[in-house]
Design an enzyme around this catalytic site. Structure first.
Site, PDB file in Angstrom:
ATOM      1  N   ASP A 278     -15.415 -37.764  26.350  1.00 49.95           N
ATOM      2  CA  ASP A 278     -14.996 -36.396  26.662  1.00 49.95           C
ATOM      3  C   ASP A 278     -14.902 -35.543  25.395  1.00 49.95           C
ATOM      4  O   ASP A 278     -14.621 -36.047  24.309  1.00 49.95           O
ATOM      5  CB  ASP A 278     -13.633 -36.432  27.380  1.00 49.95           C
ATOM      6  CG  ASP A 278     -13.344 -35.119  28.099  1.00 49.95           C
ATOM      7  OD1 ASP A 278     -14.290 -34.368  28.395  1.00 49.95           O
ATOM      8  OD2 ASP A 278     -12.151 -34.847  28.350  1.00 49.95           O
TER       9      ASP A 278
ATOM     10  N   TRP B 219     -16.234 -29.314  21.511  1.00 51.33           N
ATOM     11  CA  TRP B 219     -16.855 -29.514  20.190  1.00 51.33           C
ATOM     12  C   TRP B 219     -17.852 -28.392  19.921  1.00 51.33           C
ATOM     13  O   TRP B 219     -17.880 -27.822  18.834  1.00 51.33           O
ATOM     14  CB  TRP B 219     -17.548 -30.874  20.168  1.00 51.33           C
ATOM     15  CG  TRP B 219     -18.214 -31.243  18.868  1.00 51.33           C
ATOM     16  CD1 TRP B 219     -17.664 -31.951  17.841  1.00 51.33           C
ATOM     17  CD2 TRP B 219     -19.567 -30.927  18.471  1.00 51.33           C
ATOM     18  NE1 TRP B 219     -18.588 -32.104  16.831  1.00 51.33           N
ATOM     19  CE2 TRP B 219     -19.752 -31.486  17.192  1.00 51.33           C
ATOM     20  CE3 TRP B 219     -20.617 -30.243  19.075  1.00 51.33           C
ATOM     21  CZ2 TRP B 219     -20.956 -31.381  16.497  1.00 51.33           C
ATOM     22  CZ3 TRP B 219     -21.817 -30.129  18.383  1.00 51.33           C
ATOM     23  CH2 TRP B 219     -21.978 -30.687  17.104  1.00 51.33           C
TER      24      TRP B 219
ATOM     25  N   HIS C 213     -23.365 -31.670  24.239  1.00 59.63           N
ATOM     26  CA  HIS C 213     -23.895 -32.849  24.934  1.00 59.63           C
ATOM     27  C   HIS C 213     -25.008 -33.491  24.105  1.00 59.63           C
ATOM     28  O   HIS C 213     -25.118 -34.710  24.045  1.00 59.63           O
ATOM     29  CB  HIS C 213     -24.411 -32.456  26.319  1.00 59.63           C
ATOM     30  CG  HIS C 213     -23.347 -31.901  27.219  1.00 59.63           C
ATOM     31  ND1 HIS C 213     -22.140 -32.543  27.415  1.00 59.63           N
ATOM     32  CD2 HIS C 213     -23.282 -30.758  27.954  1.00 59.63           C
ATOM     33  CE1 HIS C 213     -21.388 -31.824  28.237  1.00 59.63           C
ATOM     34  NE2 HIS C 213     -22.052 -30.726  28.576  1.00 59.63           N
TER      35      HIS C 213
ATOM     36  N   LEU D 199     -26.143 -57.254  24.405  1.00 59.12           N
ATOM     37  CA  LEU D 199     -25.156 -56.261  24.818  1.00 59.12           C
ATOM     38  C   LEU D 199     -25.580 -55.674  26.156  1.00 59.12           C
ATOM     39  O   LEU D 199     -26.738 -55.334  26.357  1.00 59.12           O
ATOM     40  CB  LEU D 199     -25.063 -55.141  23.783  1.00 59.12           C
ATOM     41  CG  LEU D 199     -24.179 -53.948  24.150  1.00 59.12           C
ATOM     42  CD1 LEU D 199     -22.718 -54.349  24.215  1.00 59.12           C
ATOM     43  CD2 LEU D 199     -24.379 -52.807  23.153  1.00 59.12           C
TER      44      LEU D 199
HETATM   45  C1  IPE Z   1     -14.642 -36.985  32.659  1.00 52.71           C
HETATM   46  O1  IPE Z   1     -14.524 -35.841  31.911  1.00 52.71           O
HETATM   47  C2  IPE Z   1     -16.085 -37.267  32.954  1.00 52.71           C
HETATM   48  C3  IPE Z   1     -16.904 -37.603  31.807  1.00 52.71           C
HETATM   49  C4  IPE Z   1     -16.523 -37.748  30.576  1.00 52.71           C
HETATM   50  C5  IPE Z   1     -18.299 -37.828  32.116  1.00 52.71           C
HETATM   51  P1  IPE Z   1     -14.189 -34.429  32.571  1.00 52.71           P
HETATM   52  O2  IPE Z   1     -14.179 -33.450  31.472  1.00 52.71           O
HETATM   53  O3  IPE Z   1     -15.118 -34.160  33.693  1.00 52.71           O
HETATM   54  O4  IPE Z   1     -12.740 -34.697  33.180  1.00 52.71           O
HETATM   55  P2  IPE Z   1     -11.554 -33.683  33.477  1.00 52.71           P
HETATM   56  O5  IPE Z   1     -12.136 -32.558  34.303  1.00 52.71           O
HETATM   57  O6  IPE Z   1     -11.048 -33.186  32.166  1.00 52.71           O
HETATM   58  O7  IPE Z   1     -10.551 -34.489  34.204  1.00 52.71           O
HETATM   59  C1  IPE Z   2     -17.794 -34.761  28.480  1.00 49.74           C
HETATM   60  O1  IPE Z   2     -17.567 -33.599  27.757  1.00 49.74           O
HETATM   61  C2  IPE Z   2     -19.201 -34.838  29.011  1.00 49.74           C
HETATM   62  C3  IPE Z   2     -19.308 -34.574  30.453  1.00 49.74           C
HETATM   63  C4  IPE Z   2     -18.299 -34.459  31.271  1.00 49.74           C
HETATM   64  C5  IPE Z   2     -20.637 -34.452  30.993  1.00 49.74           C
HETATM   65  P1  IPE Z   2     -17.120 -32.264  28.461  1.00 49.74           P
HETATM   66  O2  IPE Z   2     -18.340 -31.487  28.821  1.00 49.74           O
HETATM   67  O3  IPE Z   2     -16.186 -32.520  29.583  1.00 49.74           O
HETATM   68  O4  IPE Z   2     -16.371 -31.559  27.261  1.00 49.74           O
HETATM   69  P2  IPE Z   2     -15.029 -30.726  27.337  1.00 49.74           P
HETATM   70  O5  IPE Z   2     -13.998 -31.607  27.949  1.00 49.74           O
HETATM   71  O6  IPE Z   2     -15.326 -29.535  28.188  1.00 49.74           O
HETATM   72  O7  IPE Z   2     -14.745 -30.400  25.927  1.00 49.74           O
HETATM   73 MG    MG Z   3     -14.126 -32.710  29.643  1.00 48.74          MG
END
Ligand code: IPE
Ligand code: IPE
Ligand code: MG
Length: 251
Positions: free
Chosen positions: A16, A21, A33, A127
């Site tokens: 996450d 970032w 991403h 792995l």
């Molecule tokens: C969880 O992150 C899913 C992934 C990292 C792929 P999210 O950003 O979607 O989760 P919430 O919305 O903060 O709970």
């Molecule tokens: C996790 O990073 C990746 C996915 C959920 C696809 P986020 O996109 O949720 O990043 P934040 O939480 O918004 O920073």
């Molecule tokens: Mg997130």
């Protein structure tokens, strides 16, 4: 490192913080991403040296469909490019890659890349890497329960243990239960990830955003993991011995 003498571990990571970032750098979320893919590469590369035998990475949750279409298609094209360009390196590093989650809603081109990579890496297994895409743990449990129990009346001893074993088999598909669950990005929640498999997982939360996560962070998480005492509801063996000694000494 000393990976030989240590139990092979199943580590799960909620990757996450990509969006934040990027936003902090004035970049579009998809740039986060993209930077996240490099972190995936780093972690996969170093995992075996740290005694990790299975790695489950949360890449796209079923709730992530709520995001803007542009971000979603950006994530999917990054995944497709990763799979297409990475297969040789995965094979060289003896990594078996599998994708868990729903497949019926994924774009055809991505699906084809997933199937090809799974097929080409099926034989290797230093792995095991599982990438969760369109994944919801509650859905996975509901699906596993549905198929495990459709013939439940035929199970000789329909007991709680039988039920648990069937679900465990269906959900972990041999990767085993999670030993250590890491979440980057500062949030302290599971967001529908590996709910059953993490019943006794050690939890490690870090403020580090996923694109910044590297070998040092992973090493730190594992060092903390190894300092923790897992009890699984019991009492540690040395406590019992110490207590017996204490009782023996008192009488
Ligand atoms: C969880 O992150 C899913 C992934 C990292 C792929 P999210 O950003 O979607 O989760 P919430 O919305 O903060 O709970
Ligand atoms: C996790 O990073 C990746 C996915 C959920 C696809 P986020 O996109 O949720 O990043 P934040 O939480 O918004 O920073
Ligand atoms: Mg997130």
């Amino acid at each position: 490192v000393q990976s030989e003498s240590i139990e092979p571990l199943h580590v799960a990571i909620i990757m996450d913080g990509n969006g934040r970032w990027a936003t902090r750098r004035g970049l579009p979320r998809v740039a986060g991403h993209r930077a996240g893919v490099s972190a995936v590469r780093r972690v996969i590369e170093h995992a075996p040296d740290l005694g990790i035998s299975a790695l489950t990475l949360y890449a796209f949750s079923s709730d992530n469909w709520k995001r803007p279409a542009q971000e979603i298609s950006g994530i999917f094209s990054l995944m497709r490019a990763y799979l297409r360009l990475e297969t040789d390196r995965l094979k060289r590093n003896s990594v078996r890659l599998q994708v868990i989650g729903r497949r019926d809603r994924l774009p055809q081109l991505l699906l084809r890349e997933i199937e090809r990579t799974e097929h080409e890496t099926a034989a290797v297994k230093r792995l095991r890497v599982r990438i969760a895409v369109d994944y919801s743990s509650r859905d996975a449990i509901a699906i596993a329960a549905g198929s495990a129990f459709s013939g439940f009346s035929a199970v000789p001893e329909p007991s709680l243990n039988v039920a648990r074993r069937m679900l465990n088999q269906a959900l972990t598909n041999d990767a085993g239960e999670v030993d250590l669950l890491i979440r980057t990005g500062g949030e302290k929640r599971l967001s529908d990830f590996l709910l059953w498999e993490s019943a006794y997982a050690e939890l490690f939360f870090t403020d580090c955003m996923w694109p910044d996560f590297g070998t040092t962070n992973l090493t730190e998480a594992l060092e903390e993991f190894r300092r923790r005492q897992r009890r699984f509801g019991g009492v540690p063996a040395d406590t019992t011995r110490a207590e017996q000694r204490a009782i023996g000494g008192a009488h």
